[in-house]
Design a protein around this motif. Structure first.
Motif, short mmCIF file in Angstrom:
data_model
loop_
_atom_site.label_atom_id
_atom_site.label_comp_id
_atom_site.label_asym_id
_atom_site.label_seq_id
_atom_site.Cartn_x
_atom_site.Cartn_y
_atom_site.Cartn_z
N GLY A 138 0.82 -1.21 0.00
CA GLY A 138 0.00 0.00 0.00
C GLY A 138 0.85 1.26 0.00
O GLY A 138 0.56 2.23 -0.70
N GLN A 141 2.32 1.72 -3.37
CA GLN A 141 1.33 2.25 -4.31
C GLN A 141 1.17 3.76 -4.12
O GLN A 141 1.07 4.52 -5.09
N GLU A 160 -4.73 -0.16 -12.27
CA GLU A 160 -5.06 -1.04 -11.14
C GLU A 160 -4.34 -0.67 -9.84
O GLU A 160 -3.64 -1.51 -9.26
N SER A 162 -5.47 -0.55 -6.98
CA SER A 162 -5.93 -1.31 -5.80
C SER A 162 -5.41 -2.75 -5.81
O SER A 162 -5.64 -3.50 -4.85
N GLU A 163 -4.71 -3.14 -6.87
CA GLU A 163 -4.33 -4.55 -7.00
C GLU A 163 -3.44 -5.02 -5.86
O GLU A 163 -2.43 -4.40 -5.54
N PRO A 167 -8.39 -4.33 1.79
CA PRO A 167 -9.50 -3.38 1.61
C PRO A 167 -9.32 -2.04 2.35
O PRO A 167 -9.63 -1.00 1.80
N VAL A 170 -7.07 0.04 0.36
CA VAL A 170 -7.76 0.50 -0.86
C VAL A 170 -8.54 1.79 -0.55
O VAL A 170 -8.55 2.72 -1.36
N ARG A 171 -9.16 1.86 0.64
CA ARG A 171 -9.88 3.09 1.03
C ARG A 171 -8.93 4.30 1.01
O ARG A 171 -9.30 5.38 0.58
N GLU A 174 -8.29 5.27 -2.57
CA GLU A 174 -9.47 6.00 -3.07
C GLU A 174 -9.44 7.44 -2.61
O GLU A 174 -9.67 8.37 -3.39
N GLU A 192 -9.36 -0.53 -13.63
CA GLU A 192 -9.58 -1.39 -12.46
C GLU A 192 -10.31 -2.67 -12.83
O GLU A 192 -11.15 -2.69 -13.73
N ASN A 194 -11.33 -3.97 -9.89
CA ASN A 194 -12.09 -3.79 -8.65
C ASN A 194 -13.18 -2.74 -8.88
O ASN A 194 -12.98 -1.54 -8.68
N MET A 197 -14.19 -0.44 -5.87
CA MET A 197 -13.30 0.70 -5.68
C MET A 197 -13.59 1.77 -6.74
O MET A 197 -13.72 2.95 -6.45
#
Ligand SMILES: Nc1ncnc2c1ncn2[C@@H]1O[C@H](COP(=O)(O)OP(=O)(O)OP(=O)(O)O)[C@@H](O)[C@H]1O
Ligand SMILES: [Mg+2]
Length: 235
Positions: A138, A141, A160, A162-163, A167, A170-171, A174, A192, A194, A197
């Motif tokens: 994370g 990213q 991608e 969020s890959e 979760p 990922v928030r 976002e 994505e 996802n 997301m």
């Protein structure tokens, strides 16, 4: 005039055609996502916009800010204000957070400042001296997005993001995408698998399947439409 217009492109690899008459546009200030399953042609589309070869665009045109960018090398597309955050992130593992961002600043004709970039990434501010290889997925990213922002883009292409992330991370991704879009008026073209997301952050979606855009839709329509989600997406 749209910020990005992809006009009926055919594109592919030496192994064969991957995009068939792909047509879509992104307006200034929007977050637009390309959604679809494995192999749908999402990355091929982003790489075509960035001019990263392969693939090769055989037919059609790609216009940015009213100008055809097809003849331009990737670096010149960066100069025009497009930045690409690839799926594999391509960080420099032995460089620190600050150094990774600084390299992007040094290579950009019209960069943002280091502190301005870092101001969007609370988690990175706490690990400025950390080498990229010692960061979580994370965090890496976030650094990849920060590096993309350092070029001071008008349009960010995110493949991608969020890959492979949990979760709750990922928030965070976002939130950072929405914040950059709001505060900096950076237009975002997001790829994505996802859909959950993508529905959180996007204004509009295009659904891709087998190298074609099959439909355009909005997050609220897609949430309601189980059939469409099952047909073209995994959720
Ligand atoms: N470097 C390559 N050489 C040859 N064919 C490729 C290459 N990259 C992708 N393809 C092919 O192009 C098609 C579209 O692939 P693409 O990577 O664009 O899909 P994608 O939607 O990004 O999928 P994923 O969600 O798995 O990343 C696929 O049939 C794929 O096998
Ligand atoms: Mg892909």
């Amino acid at each position: 005039m749209s910020l990005l217009e992809v006009n009926s492109i055919d594109a592919g690899y030496n192994t064969g055609q991957a995009l068939f008459d792909v047509n879509f546009s992104v307006e200034k200030g929007e977050v637009v996502s390309l959604l679809g399953r494995n192999g749908a042609g999402k990355t091929t589309t982003l790489r075509s916009v960035m001019g990263a070869a392969p693939p090769t665009v055989w037919e059609g045109d790609i216009r940015f800010d009213g100008e055809s960018i097809l003849p331009l090398e990737p670096y010149n597309r960066v100069t025009h204000g497009i930045s690409f955050v690839p799926e594999e992130r391509r960080l420099w593992p032995n460089l620190t957070v600050e150094e990774n961002i600084q390299v992007a600043i040094n290579h950009s004709p019209n960069p943002k400042g280091l502190e301005e970039v870092l101001s969007y990434f609370g988690v990175l501010q706490e690990m400025r001296e950390r080498r990229a290889r010692n960061m979580s997925g994370g965090e890496q990213q976030m650094l990849a997005i920060a590096r993309g922002l350092a070029a001071n883009p008008k349009l960010m292409l995110l493949d991608e993001p969020s890959e492979g992330l949990a979760p709750f991370i990922v928030r965070d991704v976002e939130a950072v995408i929405s914040e950059i879009n709001d505060a900096e008026d950076v237009t975002v073209l997001l790829v994505e698998q996802n859909a959950v997301m993508a529905m959180e952050v996007s204004d509009r979606h295009y659904l891709m399947d087998q190298g074609k855009i099959v439909t355009s839709t909005t997050p609220s329509e897609l949430r309601e439409d189980d059939t469409m989600r099952k047909k073209y997406l995994s959720v």
